[in-house]
Design a protein around this motif. Structure first.
Motif, PDB file in Angstrom:
ATOM      1  N   LYS A   1       0.492  17.531   4.710  1.00  0.00           N
ATOM      2  CA  LYS A   1      -0.055  17.346   6.039  1.00  0.00           C
ATOM      3  C   LYS A   1      -0.679  15.959   6.135  1.00  0.00           C
ATOM      4  O   LYS A   1      -1.007  15.358   5.098  1.00  0.00           O
ATOM      5  CB  LYS A   1      -1.157  18.392   6.320  1.00  0.00           C
ATOM      6  N   GLY A   2      -0.878  15.533   7.350  1.00  0.00           N
ATOM      7  CA  GLY A   2      -1.477  14.226   7.446  1.00  0.00           C
ATOM      8  C   GLY A   2      -1.974  13.895   8.809  1.00  0.00           C
ATOM      9  O   GLY A   2      -1.936  14.715   9.739  1.00  0.00           O
ATOM     10  N   PHE A   3      -2.406  12.685   8.923  1.00  0.00           N
ATOM     11  CA  PHE A   3      -3.025  12.196  10.123  1.00  0.00           C
ATOM     12  C   PHE A   3      -2.722  10.717  10.256  1.00  0.00           C
ATOM     13  O   PHE A   3      -2.719   9.982   9.282  1.00  0.00           O
ATOM     14  CB  PHE A   3      -4.531  12.434  10.018  1.00  0.00           C
ATOM     15  N   LEU A   4      -2.447  10.298  11.472  1.00  0.00           N
ATOM     16  CA  LEU A   4      -2.208   8.880  11.753  1.00  0.00           C
ATOM     17  C   LEU A   4      -2.997   8.511  13.000  1.00  0.00           C
ATOM     18  O   LEU A   4      -2.941   9.210  14.012  1.00  0.00           O
ATOM     19  CB  LEU A   4      -0.711   8.647  11.977  1.00  0.00           C
ATOM     20  N   THR A   5      -3.742   7.436  12.903  1.00  0.00           N
ATOM     21  CA  THR A   5      -4.380   6.930  14.111  1.00  0.00           C
ATOM     22  C   THR A   5      -4.077   5.453  14.231  1.00  0.00           C
ATOM     23  O   THR A   5      -4.009   4.736  13.232  1.00  0.00           O
ATOM     24  CB  THR A   5      -5.894   7.175  14.125  1.00  0.00           C
ATOM     25  N   CYS A   6      -3.856   5.005  15.457  1.00  0.00           N
ATOM     26  CA  CYS A   6      -3.746   3.578  15.699  1.00  0.00           C
ATOM     27  C   CYS A   6      -4.520   3.276  16.959  1.00  0.00           C
ATOM     28  O   CYS A   6      -4.643   4.125  17.843  1.00  0.00           O
ATOM     29  CB  CYS A   6      -2.304   3.119  15.786  1.00  0.00           C
ATOM     30  N   SER A   7      -5.101   2.111  16.998  1.00  0.00           N
ATOM     31  CA  SER A   7      -5.923   1.766  18.147  1.00  0.00           C
ATOM     32  C   SER A   7      -6.005   0.266  18.290  1.00  0.00           C
ATOM     33  O   SER A   7      -6.066  -0.452  17.293  1.00  0.00           O
ATOM     34  CB  SER A   7      -7.328   2.353  17.981  1.00  0.00           C
ATOM     35  N   GLN A   8      -6.011  -0.173  19.514  1.00  0.00           N
ATOM     36  CA  GLN A   8      -6.239  -1.587  19.780  1.00  0.00           C
ATOM     37  C   GLN A   8      -7.512  -1.788  20.583  1.00  0.00           C
ATOM     38  O   GLN A   8      -7.790  -2.879  21.052  1.00  0.00           O
ATOM     39  CB  GLN A   8      -4.997  -2.182  20.464  1.00  0.00           C
ATOM     40  N   ILE A   9      -8.287  -0.715  20.642  1.00  0.00           N
ATOM     41  CA  ILE A   9      -9.573  -0.790  21.347  1.00  0.00           C
ATOM     42  C   ILE A   9     -10.707  -0.317  20.436  1.00  0.00           C
ATOM     43  O   ILE A   9     -11.772   0.090  20.930  1.00  0.00           O
ATOM     44  CB  ILE A   9      -9.546   0.040  22.644  1.00  0.00           C
ATOM     45  N   ALA A  10     -10.508  -0.395  19.132  1.00  0.00           N
ATOM     46  CA  ALA A  10     -11.526   0.057  18.178  1.00  0.00           C
ATOM     47  C   ALA A  10     -12.515  -1.085  17.947  1.00  0.00           C
ATOM     48  O   ALA A  10     -12.330  -1.921  17.052  1.00  0.00           O
ATOM     49  CB  ALA A  10     -10.872   0.498  16.879  1.00  0.00           C
ATOM     50  N   ALA A  11     -13.561  -1.082  18.749  1.00  0.00           N
ATOM     51  CA  ALA A  11     -14.496  -2.210  18.792  1.00  0.00           C
ATOM     52  C   ALA A  11     -14.997  -2.624  17.412  1.00  0.00           C
ATOM     53  O   ALA A  11     -15.490  -1.806  16.636  1.00  0.00           O
ATOM     54  CB  ALA A  11     -15.686  -1.851  19.676  1.00  0.00           C
ATOM     55  N   GLY A  12     -14.868  -3.911  17.132  1.00  0.00           N
ATOM     56  CA  GLY A  12     -15.409  -4.450  15.897  1.00  0.00           C
ATOM     57  C   GLY A  12     -14.438  -4.425  14.734  1.00  0.00           C
ATOM     58  O   GLY A  12     -14.755  -4.902  13.648  1.00  0.00           O
ATOM     59  N   GLU A  13     -13.240  -3.887  14.956  1.00  0.00           N
ATOM     60  CA  GLU A  13     -12.241  -3.863  13.889  1.00  0.00           C
ATOM     61  C   GLU A  13     -11.280  -5.040  14.066  1.00  0.00           C
ATOM     62  O   GLU A  13     -10.909  -5.383  15.186  1.00  0.00           O
ATOM     63  CB  GLU A  13     -11.447  -2.549  13.920  1.00  0.00           C
ATOM     64  N   GLU A  14     -10.851  -5.601  12.951  1.00  0.00           N
ATOM     65  CA  GLU A  14      -9.935  -6.733  13.003  1.00  0.00           C
ATOM     66  C   GLU A  14      -8.485  -6.259  12.938  1.00  0.00           C
ATOM     67  O   GLU A  14      -7.767  -6.231  13.933  1.00  0.00           O
ATOM     68  CB  GLU A  14     -10.213  -7.661  11.817  1.00  0.00           C
ATOM     69  N   ASN A  15      -8.071  -5.881  11.773  1.00  0.00           N
ATOM     70  CA  ASN A  15      -6.674  -5.520  11.564  1.00  0.00           C
ATOM     71  C   ASN A  15      -6.642  -4.514  10.428  1.00  0.00           C
ATOM     72  O   ASN A  15      -6.017  -4.686   9.398  1.00  0.00           O
ATOM     73  CB  ASN A  15      -5.872  -6.772  11.173  1.00  0.00           C
ATOM     74  N   ASN A  16      -7.378  -3.446  10.670  1.00  0.00           N
ATOM     75  CA  ASN A  16      -7.731  -2.510   9.619  1.00  0.00           C
ATOM     76  C   ASN A  16      -6.655  -1.439   9.439  1.00  0.00           C
ATOM     77  O   ASN A  16      -6.720  -0.357  10.017  1.00  0.00           O
ATOM     78  CB  ASN A  16      -9.069  -1.871   9.982  1.00  0.00           C
ATOM     79  N   LEU A  17      -5.702  -1.770   8.623  1.00  0.00           N
ATOM     80  CA  LEU A  17      -4.650  -0.829   8.233  1.00  0.00           C
ATOM     81  C   LEU A  17      -5.046  -0.243   6.889  1.00  0.00           C
ATOM     82  O   LEU A  17      -5.196  -0.966   5.910  1.00  0.00           O
ATOM     83  CB  LEU A  17      -3.314  -1.583   8.116  1.00  0.00           C
ATOM     84  N   THR A  18      -5.244   1.057   6.872  1.00  0.00           N
ATOM     85  CA  THR A  18      -5.726   1.726   5.665  1.00  0.00           C
ATOM     86  C   THR A  18      -4.880   2.957   5.410  1.00  0.00           C
ATOM     87  O   THR A  18      -4.580   3.706   6.329  1.00  0.00           O
ATOM     88  CB  THR A  18      -7.203   2.150   5.851  1.00  0.00           C
ATOM     89  N   LEU A  19      -4.522   3.146   4.181  1.00  0.00           N
ATOM     90  CA  LEU A  19      -3.740   4.331   3.818  1.00  0.00           C
ATOM     91  C   LEU A  19      -4.417   5.059   2.678  1.00  0.00           C
ATOM     92  O   LEU A  19      -4.842   4.451   1.694  1.00  0.00           O
ATOM     93  CB  LEU A  19      -2.340   3.917   3.361  1.00  0.00           C
ATOM     94  N   ARG A  20      -4.505   6.363   2.822  1.00  0.00           N
ATOM     95  CA  ARG A  20      -4.965   7.205   1.710  1.00  0.00           C
ATOM     96  C   ARG A  20      -3.964   8.326   1.490  1.00  0.00           C
ATOM     97  O   ARG A  20      -3.499   8.940   2.454  1.00  0.00           O
ATOM     98  CB  ARG A  20      -6.350   7.777   2.009  1.00  0.00           C
ATOM     99  N   VAL A  21      -3.650   8.564   0.253  1.00  0.00           N
ATOM    100  CA  VAL A  21      -2.717   9.629  -0.104  1.00  0.00           C
ATOM    101  C   VAL A  21      -3.394  10.490  -1.166  1.00  0.00           C
ATOM    102  O   VAL A  21      -4.000   9.966  -2.102  1.00  0.00           O
ATOM    103  CB  VAL A  21      -1.412   9.046  -0.689  1.00  0.00           C
ATOM    104  N   TYR A  22      -3.296  11.791  -1.009  1.00  0.00           N
ATOM    105  CA  TYR A  22      -3.876  12.708  -1.995  1.00  0.00           C
ATOM    106  C   TYR A  22      -2.799  13.652  -2.513  1.00  0.00           C
ATOM    107  O   TYR A  22      -2.119  14.308  -1.724  1.00  0.00           O
ATOM    108  CB  TYR A  22      -5.000  13.532  -1.360  1.00  0.00           C
ATOM    109  N   GLY A  23      -2.667  13.714  -3.811  1.00  0.00           N
ATOM    110  CA  GLY A  23      -1.711  14.621  -4.420  1.00  0.00           C
ATOM    111  C   GLY A  23      -2.404  15.685  -5.249  1.00  0.00           C
ATOM    112  O   GLY A  23      -3.622  15.836  -5.206  1.00  0.00           O
ATOM    113  N   THR A  24      -1.608  16.402  -6.000  1.00  0.00           N
ATOM    114  CA  THR A  24      -2.187  17.474  -6.818  1.00  0.00           C
ATOM    115  C   THR A  24      -2.916  16.939  -8.045  1.00  0.00           C
ATOM    116  O   THR A  24      -3.687  17.656  -8.671  1.00  0.00           O
ATOM    117  CB  THR A  24      -1.084  18.440  -7.292  1.00  0.00           C
ATOM    118  N   LYS A  25      -2.673  15.685  -8.376  1.00  0.00           N
ATOM    119  CA  LYS A  25      -3.306  15.112  -9.570  1.00  0.00           C
ATOM    120  C   LYS A  25      -4.254  13.960  -9.282  1.00  0.00           C
ATOM    121  O   LYS A  25      -5.190  13.710 -10.047  1.00  0.00           O
ATOM    122  CB  LYS A  25      -2.222  14.556 -10.504  1.00  0.00           C
ATOM    123  N   ALA A  26      -3.970  13.214  -8.249  1.00  0.00           N
ATOM    124  CA  ALA A  26      -4.745  11.999  -7.996  1.00  0.00           C
ATOM    125  C   ALA A  26      -4.579  11.573  -6.550  1.00  0.00           C
ATOM    126  O   ALA A  26      -3.672  12.036  -5.847  1.00  0.00           O
ATOM    127  CB  ALA A  26      -4.273  10.875  -8.919  1.00  0.00           C
TER     128      ALA A  26
END
Lengths: 381, 381, 381, 381
Positions: free
Chosen positions: D250-275
């Motif tokens: 399962k997952g979640f994706l958000t994108c925004s060009q109106i997120a005040a104070g953010e520059e170009n914040n592309l962040t990815l997190r992945v969680y598996g069964t081990k790490a």
């Protein structure tokens, strides 16, 4: 009959929190931290032996085998407890809270407030009727930086809130600890003790409460996708939700207890028309303020520029880290002050999470589960 | 005559720490945090009125107008204090500590241990003679991450230590607060109360102590350049020092109270032949371990992989931030355990900073000042 | 005779930087990044075969077996190079630079500028005489955040500078790589190629240059403790220094190539009477500004609030990370602009490190070594 | 007919990217960075004057008034371009790409690949037919840390992927820049130039692509809530989506060009069964690896422990920051290597985003918009 509470520490009694519990000691430390209260009595376990051993290890003056006996007895003693601390698994919250309130004893209670929404509704009525202090330990609202975040929103520093991202991810239930004899994992994943939700009830409610606390906005609808990733587990251990707020804002909430490598990562981001803010529970003395077009600012606990409310809940000069206990203790500080006020015939002033927050939390749980069971569709709160 | 200490909290009395003091409340909270002791008596100010008001606000059972009276009286009561907490300005440490030790009462004392090196030497003799517990609150050694750092060095994870960088920078004395009626600034910058050093005595000694604590290595010589940047101030408010260690390692220590924009930034870095480590007091739940050629590791308070000693001094699951009070409380935890042992006729086990650490601290102060006065030349410790 | 440089990329020739070199490709990329120059010729190695292979792999138009031949030949071609890039080991800088300057060819040269102080002094005279562009690649001054830091100091945002802490720590020479055939390690640790200093010459000069660049203050004296930790190494691999600045400020500089677990950690902190600042080369798009009594600010590359000079040296919108190449390319951008100006009969405008910075660097090296050899005593610069 | 490409830089021609464009210069720098290609021709604007001025400022050899002319003419020259760079607004991608492919010229194209899904499908057919290199600049996949993240997943270091959180938030469209004459904002928010989506097309596709690139898993359904927060804007400027992956994750994706104070914040997190793992585009040289029950690890660009593929796409020693240009240049490096292979009759090796990634991107856009228009309901991809 009001008690005389001047010139002494208040007396508290705890239900639950015996040996093997993590949260019991948290309540004791938080309640006593400011030197305004002392835990002196307890019914710390349903197992009488463990109850007594637990009480002895805390040097309690009085240990009871049952909370009912404790409520009755303490209410009649002239040196009886002023308030009860409820630190049991969820399914016992309601009967225990009820017992003390009915004996005229104030209550500080763990969240989620009750096992079911119906209990929550009953508790609202009871609290309204009794006019006693009832504080719910949504402890994360006790951080001075969280209070300042709320103040920033209130004073308009963010403009109109448009977007809210809140996460509470852990990995402590990545493995099936409930099958390995872990006491806390056992009740947390047991629907007869926790209620209809797992991660959503345990930590999702913290996220929901924090979001509403800081933004001052209600979640009006949600679309929730709950998952049980660990085989054989009876309750959700992960959830992703879309949110809509009363002012037209949008948001996202995720909670997880299987997010490998995460400790207790509660993070909130709010974006408004003028600025954003960001807060991480694991580095709680920092609040990041992000004004559009200006440098991000690192706001720190108890600096002169923090709001009065925030500073009033800080104990140490900036740079001397305050943590989980101190935030938890702030809930107690505010509740104890109100208990003193009630006993002195003064108006309460609040500032701590209440029975209404507890009701919203249960409603959130019920609606999240409902949404997910219907296929992750939108439901109104 | 040993006291019966089983089945009860220990009783403590505090000297100093009255209203307007920051450190007084820190001692009370730290001493009581684990529920193993309670502050019940005090001689909290030399001003009798403030002494009484301070004691009342803490709900103390007994307030004294002088520490001498308190020492004498408490020693004779059957319910007298088990240990004294010394939280006065530096010039009073020695007479107060002496008074209690001579009455057979254990002591927990603020650092720097004494006003002068001579007093420190006398105190060593006295403690050795009395066989009582004497703990010095070099509180930063109480952080679980600091303990783990020491364990990493001890177990050889860093190899041979070659380079040590330690900093303690603040800005609270950037302005001449001592001229604006700030009570703490006044005595901290007053040579008749603080001793021969300002920043070096107040925070430089923490840095020195932490360096030696973690590396297990003695500083053998130093070259110190002390400066008083704020006009009219009588003591140093900044210092930079080159260090040489007993094993041939080299290092650097800086302390400053005029480092604009810094809160309480105590940072230690150690580099060995195999790995480095880094610790920041302002984010104390994290210890960075830097093995050569491998990824840096983020070690966190109370995770399973931390050393046994480190975990034994942690109270909360990982991700629930512990801070300044909890580290301070660990010094008390260890000292209280030893007081119980002494009173029960058992061997002490230590683990907290001692009178010998205090002596090293005074020696460090004296040599740093000597080096600087001679033109920032090398002196042996 | 001025060349026609309008409407075309400038032509560059490189000396050194052949296969096995790390810095050669850095120069090519940096020189060409803005599309204002192209490397078309080279004498890339003293080994003729490697020289030719290196040139071929870069598709150079002309490869020479010696820099002398290249200087002579290119100077006479109508399509000859406009400037030379000197990327050899230190001992060759002077003769190579001299050869090109004497042929009327501009030069961009690696640091430290020369092998010895005497050569540096001669080079100053030569550059002054020839009226050609000579740029020294103290590349860290090319970061937009570093430029902004200098602007903050210049405009008084920090007040009077009191304290400077600069560090440049790595671990790439933790092991004796020079004995394992590592080409770069071999000449870096060879006094006949590097000069009298190891880490101090290689990275200490970057730290010194950055400190003086940002603060605008000269180091007037230093007390340096140089160490060779790796057995058998001929030059220092670590140094700690106390500094005094021309305005009464104090400071500290450390450089190390044996700091286990560190990559290329160049960090500068400056504290003034009003504010501090902090910059980390490894996260170069961030500059931390620390006004006393106000929140710390996170200043970021190419945001609107950055100074004009800083923005003029930024290429991408904020949040699109610029790094080492881009900073290096800024030195080239400024030098190339001046070469165009000289060739067009205009006044130079500078902005890049010059022969005078190079001379200061050599003087710094000489005095640091002298201080350490005399027992780490104070020497004047 | 294959061109001879050995022993020379490849020749490129650019369409779009003229003065006022940000991405044009990015393509030039990225294409040329490794010295393997040179931009020598262009049809840089539909405005002939701007086209010529842009070409002149880049010292291009040939400037065209239209891409059609450029495609025809270059295809016939013996020194014609080897590949075309397409840097126009989205609506022109398809016709431009088609024109060059049909002339037998390889293409590197901006994303989203086309204006509509239909065009994307046609392009797939065309690329399959022509057997030419077609590379799509999903540049974030060019970061060495991103490649290593993918390798960690592939080699099983995370176990089975369960949860993915990806965000791409900016604030550059917080205000209605399109009404203030901002060229880029104008076409980005114009449905006739951008297509049916705003933020989802511009940055949401990067997030989608990165998620699938690193996890190797396809998104199989999504529930998207798109919003246009800025009044009068024709396309979405914010989106929140729930995701389900092909393996049950399962997952979640958000994108925004109106997120005040953010520059170009592309962040990815992945969680598996081990790490778990975490990556932030704004500090792209760091990849955080989070093994369950072990310390988090800070993995850094070009360290020895990184995967071979990751190191092969790194240019500098660890600690010398590489950024946006270098990652972008890696797409070019891989595409150029394949162009050389094709022209030399060798098998392509790929490694860069392809026409199939482009098709997935368009499909993602279409389904996200469809989901949202239907009330934020689940749709299959």
């Amino acid at each position: 009959m009001a008690r005389e509470v001047a010139n002494r520490r208040l007396r508290a009694g705890i239900v639950g929190g015996g040996q093997g519990s993590f949260i019991g000691a948290v309540h004791r430390i938080a309640a006593e931290l400011d030197g305004q209260a002392e835990v002196i009595a307890g019914a710390m376990s349903t197992n009488p032996e463990r109850a007594r051993a637990s009480a002895a290890s805390w040097y309690l003056q009085r240990s009871y085998d049952s909370y009912e006996e404790m409520a009755r007895t303490e209410a009649q003693r002239t040196d009886g407890i002023d308030f009860a601390i409820v630190a049991t698994p969820n399914h016992m919250h309601f009967p225990v809270v009820k017992a003390f309130l009915e004996q005229g004893i104030h209550v500080v209670c763990d969240k989620p407030m009750t096992f079911s929404l119906e209990e929550a509704q009953q508790l609202v009525s009871l609290v309204e009727e009794k006019q006693l202090v009832f504080a719910l330990t949504h402890n994360y609202t006790g951080y001075p930086t969280v209070r300042h975040a709320r103040d920033l929103v209130r004073q308009g520093a963010l403009g109109e809130v448009r977007k809210v991202l809140v996460e509470y991810v852990q990995d402590w239930l990545l493995d099936a600890l409930e099958k390995e004899g872990n006491k806390q994992a056992s009740w947390r994943t047991d629907p007869t003790k926790s209620g209809i939700a797992g991660s959503v009830g345990d930590i999702g409610t913290h996220a929901e409460n924090l979001l509403e606390f800081i933004t001052g906005l209600k979640i009006t609808s949600l679309c929730a996708d709950l998952t049980t990733f660990v085989e054989g587990r009876a309750l959700d251990d992960d959830a992703n939700m879309l949110l809509r707020l009363e002012n037209g804002g949008k948001g996202f909430l995720t909670c997880s207890q299987i997010a490998a490598g995460e400790e207790n990562n509660l993070t909130l981001r709010v974006y408004g028309t003028k600025a954003g803010l960001e807060w991480h529970q694991q580095e709680p003395n920092t609040l990041i303020f992000k004004p559009h077009g200006q440098p991000q600012q690192i706001l720190r606990t108890n600096q002169g520029y923090m709001s009065d409310e925030s500073k009033a809940l800080s104990r140490l000069p900036g740079g001397h880290p305050e943590g989980f206990y101190e935030a938890f203790a702030n809930i107690y500080r505010l509740a104890i002050a109100d208990i003193r006020r009630v006993e002195s015939g003064e108006q309460t002033q609040g500032g701590y999470p209440t029975v209404y927050d507890g009701l919203r939390g249960l409603n959130f749980i019920v609606k999240a589960v409902e949404s997910s069971q219907k296929g992750a569709v939108w439901v109104e709160l």
